[in-house]
Design a protein around this motif. Structure first.
Motif, PDB file in Angstrom:
ATOM      1  N   SER A 181       0.778  -1.246   0.134  1.00  0.00           N
ATOM      2  CA  SER A 181      -0.001   0.022  -0.013  1.00  0.00           C
ATOM      3  C   SER A 181       0.801   1.345  -0.038  1.00  0.00           C
ATOM      4  CB  SER A 181      -0.905   0.046   1.296  1.00  0.00           C
ATOM      5  OG  SER A 181       0.015  -0.012   2.496  1.00  0.00           O
ATOM      6  N   TYR A 182       2.202   1.100   0.013  1.00  0.00           N
ATOM      7  CA  TYR A 182       3.030   2.328  -0.053  1.00  0.00           C
ATOM      8  C   TYR A 182       2.999   2.875  -1.347  1.00  0.00           C
ATOM      9  CZ  TYR A 182       6.736  -0.434  -2.023  1.00  0.00           C
ATOM     10  OH  TYR A 182       7.585  -1.285  -2.734  1.00  0.00           O
ATOM     11  N   ASN A 183       3.346   4.220  -1.279  1.00  0.00           N
ATOM     12  CA  ASN A 183       3.498   4.933  -2.451  1.00  0.00           C
ATOM     13  C   ASN A 183       4.518   6.011  -2.136  1.00  0.00           C
ATOM     14  OD1 ASN A 183       3.158   7.393  -4.368  1.00  0.00           O
ATOM     15  ND2 ASN A 183       1.565   6.263  -4.961  1.00  0.00           N
ATOM     16  N   TYR A 184       5.543   6.212  -3.091  1.00  0.00           N
ATOM     17  CA  TYR A 184       6.583   6.807  -2.736  1.00  0.00           C
ATOM     18  C   TYR A 184       6.609   8.375  -2.819  1.00  0.00           C
ATOM     19  CZ  TYR A 184       8.100   2.135  -4.197  1.00  0.00           C
ATOM     20  OH  TYR A 184       8.269   1.070  -4.358  1.00  0.00           O
ATOM     21  N   GLY A 185       5.455   8.971  -3.281  1.00  0.00           N
ATOM     22  CA  GLY A 185       5.266  10.481  -3.102  1.00  0.00           C
ATOM     23  C   GLY A 185       6.228  11.301  -3.603  1.00  0.00           C
ATOM     24  N   SER A 213      -3.515  -4.916  14.723  1.00  0.00           N
ATOM     25  CA  SER A 213      -3.163  -3.223  14.411  1.00  0.00           C
ATOM     26  C   SER A 213      -2.117  -3.298  13.825  1.00  0.00           C
ATOM     27  CB  SER A 213      -3.095  -2.760  16.121  1.00  0.00           C
ATOM     28  OG  SER A 213      -3.972  -2.791  16.600  1.00  0.00           O
ATOM     29  N   SER A 235       1.251  -0.944  11.951  1.00  0.00           N
ATOM     30  CA  SER A 235       2.325  -0.091  11.929  1.00  0.00           C
ATOM     31  C   SER A 235       2.972  -0.009  10.616  1.00  0.00           C
ATOM     32  CB  SER A 235       3.106   0.124  13.224  1.00  0.00           C
ATOM     33  OG  SER A 235       4.114   0.587  13.224  1.00  0.00           O
ATOM     34  N   ASN A 236       3.032   0.920  10.093  1.00  0.00           N
ATOM     35  CA  ASN A 236       3.944   1.315   8.892  1.00  0.00           C
ATOM     36  C   ASN A 236       4.974   2.359   9.084  1.00  0.00           C
ATOM     37  OD1 ASN A 236       2.163  -0.689   7.530  1.00  0.00           O
ATOM     38  ND2 ASN A 236       0.809   0.937   7.278  1.00  0.00           N
ATOM     39  N   THR A 237       6.222   2.335   8.411  1.00  0.00           N
ATOM     40  CA  THR A 237       6.997   3.246   8.434  1.00  0.00           C
ATOM     41  C   THR A 237       7.376   3.404   7.023  1.00  0.00           C
ATOM     42  OG1 THR A 237       7.586   2.342  10.550  1.00  0.00           O
ATOM     43  CG2 THR A 237       9.192   4.051   9.569  1.00  0.00           C
ATOM     44  N   PRO A 248       9.981   6.171   5.704  1.00  0.00           N
ATOM     45  CA  PRO A 248      10.792   7.491   5.928  1.00  0.00           C
ATOM     46  C   PRO A 248      11.637   7.738   4.485  1.00  0.00           C
ATOM     47  CG  PRO A 248      11.930   5.591   6.609  1.00  0.00           C
ATOM     48  CD  PRO A 248      10.622   4.896   6.258  1.00  0.00           C
ATOM     49  N   PHE A 249      11.575   8.683   3.775  1.00  0.00           N
ATOM     50  CA  PHE A 249      12.090   9.003   2.800  1.00  0.00           C
ATOM     51  C   PHE A 249      13.258  10.157   2.774  1.00  0.00           C
ATOM     52  CE2 PHE A 249       7.639   8.178   1.596  1.00  0.00           C
ATOM     53  CZ  PHE A 249       7.856   7.443   0.385  1.00  0.00           C
ATOM     54  N   VAL A 287      15.138   4.782   1.244  1.00  0.00           N
ATOM     55  CA  VAL A 287      13.743   4.520   1.738  1.00  0.00           C
ATOM     56  C   VAL A 287      13.448   3.317   2.481  1.00  0.00           C
ATOM     57  CG1 VAL A 287      11.414   4.956   1.322  1.00  0.00           C
ATOM     58  CG2 VAL A 287      12.862   5.968  -0.097  1.00  0.00           C
ATOM     59  N   PRO A 288      13.940   3.178   3.532  1.00  0.00           N
ATOM     60  CA  PRO A 288      13.838   1.876   4.503  1.00  0.00           C
ATOM     61  C   PRO A 288      12.241   1.760   4.831  1.00  0.00           C
ATOM     62  CG  PRO A 288      14.883   3.387   5.547  1.00  0.00           C
ATOM     63  CD  PRO A 288      14.603   3.984   4.442  1.00  0.00           C
ATOM     64  N   MET A 289      11.444   0.776   4.440  1.00  0.00           N
ATOM     65  CA  MET A 289      10.159   0.744   4.931  1.00  0.00           C
ATOM     66  C   MET A 289       9.763  -0.322   5.744  1.00  0.00           C
ATOM     67  SD  MET A 289       8.301   2.066   1.302  1.00  0.00           S
ATOM     68  CE  MET A 289       9.613   1.149   0.275  1.00  0.00           C
ATOM     69  N   LEU A 290       8.821   0.007   6.714  1.00  0.00           N
ATOM     70  CA  LEU A 290       8.264  -1.109   7.412  1.00  0.00           C
ATOM     71  C   LEU A 290       6.636  -1.300   7.499  1.00  0.00           C
ATOM     72  CD1 LEU A 290      10.047  -0.659  10.921  1.00  0.00           C
ATOM     73  CD2 LEU A 290      10.657  -2.472   9.055  1.00  0.00           C
ATOM     74  N   GLU A 291       6.121  -2.527   7.177  1.00  0.00           N
ATOM     75  CA  GLU A 291       4.666  -2.727   7.200  1.00  0.00           C
ATOM     76  C   GLU A 291       4.457  -3.784   8.233  1.00  0.00           C
ATOM     77  OE1 GLU A 291       3.228  -3.246   3.300  1.00  0.00           O
ATOM     78  OE2 GLU A 291       3.484  -0.904   2.944  1.00  0.00           O
ATOM     79  N   ILE A 292       3.949  -3.479   9.430  1.00  0.00           N
ATOM     80  CA  ILE A 292       3.816  -4.352  10.401  1.00  0.00           C
ATOM     81  C   ILE A 292       2.277  -4.529  10.880  1.00  0.00           C
ATOM     82  CG2 ILE A 292       4.631  -5.236  12.575  1.00  0.00           C
ATOM     83  CD1 ILE A 292       7.025  -4.542  10.707  1.00  0.00           C
ATOM     84  N   GLY A 293       1.876  -5.642  10.859  1.00  0.00           N
ATOM     85  CA  GLY A 293       0.265  -5.725  11.015  1.00  0.00           C
ATOM     86  C   GLY A 293      -0.008  -6.730  12.337  1.00  0.00           C
TER      87      GLY A 293
END
Lengths: 305, 468
Positions: free
Chosen positions: A7-11, B387, B389-391, B393-394, A234-240
């Protein structure tokens, strides 16, 4: 388990102009695979299926690319093997299936050229995968490594490096989806950029709802060796889920004055000190790269630092 | 468990209830060019402001909705009432404020804050300020603390120069265009060179009329070497139809000046909070952002600092809490556009009961920003298994003389910590609340006392029923 689209978008707009990117070589050719393996052409005719049965592999299985192709690699349960991918492909697709209890090291080494590479892996119960992707320069390199940890207790370790000089451009992704409980990921990317060179480095660790006791680690470090170099990290995390231990970090910096000063106080000149610092910076991601590759990296560093 | 859930409902009503009171003028739902002209005419605005509004309206009509971020379905722009004026004239004495409005403020704790010698209080009730005062001594020193609508009339040069010009232009994004077209109310602060305002200026917002949009504009100009601390809190009643908040905060920090901007936003759960906040910071200036996001169904808020003078500094601290049904998409942005600038971002988020909290941030170091340092630190706490949590950071760095660091961690409440606290006689719920308030403590302790207390209370309220 369903894998939803991220669901991320780079913006951010991707900074390079696609028109500037040369066409990848259209040459299509089957690779040579050296080592005790079975190889069958894929029904579509655009690649090969490489079957690695359970055996003792003392030597590295070498995949020598001759042009664009698709390779599906199946490693049997309980097998320990090292795969080395070399040569050149304009566009490359690798699918790696790591069966239960297997222990696979996969190393891709590149220097120069234009390439679009997608590497995917599924790692089964208690199996281990160690990716290494290394680029010494690239006119344009797009590399995407995705790993699905599908079995309980599976793990992936990824080491990526890139060294860019004038005109080089990298677009690198690493992606891990923890689909099973108690799976572990560890991602480390280190890059250095000199002259007018650019890199986008993206990493994503996704731990979906319902998985338990996963551990994820992700790190992206960049050294900028000149004022014209550019990096997007851009290090990303998606934690559910709550049952996780997850962390990531990124850093961008220049050559560290203190380290330089220390080395220079031991008699190195500034140039040699700079080279030593860059070599030291890359050391943690080069464990699986052979002597020959390290030597050519050393030469390149000597030329651009 | 059931009892605990019930308790939430009872407690939240404090914030989520609408008062019955007359609305003097409420525009029909939906946005038209005529309505924009009507708003401007009602406020008796100068020609340039009307032009600005109309230009923004034309852009708004042409611009598509953003394609990224949390889903905004359920936001029906045609059903929003864009302009409401409550039946209250501006008053400076507490006794003059109509009783229903006073009751709302009573419940929100405004009089207590007032009682504690917090001298300047301006509070926005729907679209216009109803209560406003500022200590005389500061007025004598030239400090202006005024309703934005009044400021347009009284200080035209200052407002024209700084209102949606080089900080947030009207074409910035879709919801800024909307804001520029229909903005109403808000706060204007000007601090003359060298004046240091020694107490925090406060404003409290509340959205009340059903489907009332709130488009307040805050413009703070702090001249050379001056400093000010500004605090605002938001709380809106809950309604069935979706409400929209698209505010705008512009901070102008001149050479050597400092602004500390704190806000706690606790809109009701059906509100779309699509807010824009930005500071432009000149040479050696400092901006400090403190943000707490508790309420709203959807939040998109990324306070931004543009460090355009050498030696400028930015410091952002944020806490976000996503409970059931909420998506908190927040973060911070810093643009380093001058040498030797520095920034820190520290974000904390808590997700519970299926809530989604997202950190989305940007650190941009331009070619001109040699000798820059930036550090970003995000921590996320996930209370239960459903629940998220997303991160994201650009960071984008275009020069080599820099040090940019990002770090983030995601984890659950430590079982050991809970066990330890429970072995000392706390119930599980109390233990969890204690751990959570310890987690957000680094941000909370930077807030003034009343706000720290309020934030802690809000978090406690949200944590009720988390054990089960």
């Amino acid at each position: 388990m369903k894998t939803k689209e991220s669901s991320y978008n780079y913006g951010l707009n991707i900074f390079f102009n696609p028109k500037e990117v040369p066409e990848p070589s259209a040459v299509f050719a089957l690779p040579e695979v050296i080592g005790a393996v079975h190889m069958t052409p894929l029904p579509e005719g655009d690649g090969v299926l490489v079957h690695i049965p359970k055996a003792d592999y003392e030597d590295t299985v070498r995949i020598r690319l001759n042009g664009s192709c698709r390779i599906v690699i199946a490693v049997e349960a309980g097998t320990t093997v090292t795969l080395l991918e070399e040569g050149r492909a304009g566009s490359l697709s690798i699918d790696l299936d790591v069966a239960a209890g297997a222990d696979v090291r996969y190393i891709a080494l590149r220097s120069g050229g234009v390439e679009f590479a997608r590497r995917r892996a599924a790692v089964a119960t208690d199996a281990k995968l160690a990716w290494t992707t290394a680029h010494i320069g690239a006119k344009f390199a797009y590399g995407r490594t995705s790993t699905r940890l599908t079995g309980r207790g599976s793990s992936v370790r990824e080491r990526a490096m890139y060294l860019g000089a004038d005109g080089d451009c990298f677009d690198l992704h690493s992606e891990v989806v923890h689909e099973a409980d108690a799976s572990v990921s560890d991602l480390l990317t280190r890059g250095a950029l000199a002259g007018r060179s650019k890199a986008i480095v993206r990493g994503l660790v996704r731990i979906p709802e319902g998985t338990r006791a996963c551990i994820g680690k992700q790190k992206e470090d960049t050294l900028l060796l000149g004022p014209d170099a550019e990096v997007d990290a851009v290090p990303m995390l998606e934690i559910g889920t709550d049952d996780v231990r997850c962390g990531h970090s990124a850093s961008t910096s220049q050559l560290d004055d203190e380290s330089l000063f220390y080395l220079m106080s031991r008699g190195l000149d500034r140039r040699a000190a700079g080279q030593a610092v860059v070599e030291g910076f890359f050391a943690p991601v080069l464990e699986d790269c052979g002597e020959a590759f390290r030597a050519s990296l050393g030469l390149k560093i000597a030329r651009i630092v | 468990m059931t009892a605990a859930v019930k308790k939430i409902d009872v407690s939240r009503r404090l914030y989520d209830q609408a008062d019955e009171r007359p609305v003097k003028y409420a525009a029909p739902a939906g946005l038209t060019r005529e309505l924009v002209m009507e708003i401007s005419r009602t406020k008796n605005e100068p020609e340039w402001m009307l032009e600005k509004r109309l230009k923004a309206f034309d852009l708004f009509i042409k611009t598509p909705m953003p394609s990224w971020g949390p889903p905004l379905d359920g936001l029906d722009l045609d059903r929003i009432i864009y302009f409401v004026r409550p039946d209250a004239v501006e008053s400076r004495k507490w006794e003059d404020v109509p009783p229903e409005i006073r009751r709302t403020f009573d419940r929100l704790g405004i009089p207590e804050a007032e009682a504690k010698v917090l001298s300047g209080v301006g509070a926005q009730y729907d679209s216009e300020i109803v209560y406003h005062n500022l200590k005389k001594e500061w007025e004598d020193k030239g400090v202006i603390f005024e309703n934005m609508d009044v400021a347009v009339q009284k200080y035209p040069e200052l407002v024209k120069k700084h209102f949606m010009t080089d900080c947030i232009p009207i074409h910035d994004h879709k919801f800024i265009m909307l804001h520029a077209a229909v903005w109403s109310g808000g706060t204007f602060i000007y601090v003359p060179p060298g004046v240091k305002v020694g107490f925090p200026l406060q404003a409290y917002f509340r959205m009340n009329a059903e489907r009332g949009g709130q488009f307040e504009h805050t413009l703070i100009i702090v001249d050379q070497g001056a400093s000010v601390e500004y605090i605002e809190g938001c709380s809106a009643p809950r309604f069935n139809a979706s409400a929209l908040h698209a505010g705008c905060v512009e901070l102008h920090v001149k050479e050597g000046a400092k602004i500390t901007y704190s806000s706690i936003e606790n809109w009701s759960k059906n509100t779309f909070n699509l807010n824009t906040k930005r500071a432009v910071v000149d040479k050696d200036g400092t901006v400090v952002w403190l943000n707490g996001n508790m309420g709203s169904g959807r939040t998109m808020l990324y306070p931004c600092s543009v460090l355009r003078g050498a030696g400028a500094k930015s410091d952002s601290l944020g806490v976000a809490f996503a409970g059931p049904g909420q998506i908190q998409d927040t973060g911070a942005k810093v643009i380093h556009a001058a040498p030797h600038t520095s920034s820190t971002i520290r974000a904390k988020s808590i997700s519970r009961g299926g809530g989604v909290s997202t950190y989305r941030g940007l650190v941009r170091v331009t070619r001109a920003a040699a000798g820059t340092s930036s550090s970003v630190h995000c921590d996320a706490l996930i209370i239960d298994g459903k629940s998220v949590s997303n991160t994201y950071p650009f960071s984008r760095v275009d020069t080599d003389d820099v040090n940019v660091v990002h770090e983030a961690t995601v984890g659950k409440i430590g079982e050991e910590e809970i066990f330890y606290l429970m072995s000392r006689g706390l119930t599980q719920e109390q233990a969890m609340k204690t751990v959570v308030s310890g987690f957000i403590d680094p941000v909370v302790k930077r807030l003034p006392l009343e706000y720290a207390v309020e934030l802690n209370k809000l978090i406690e309220l949200e944590m009720e029923g988390a054990v089960g």
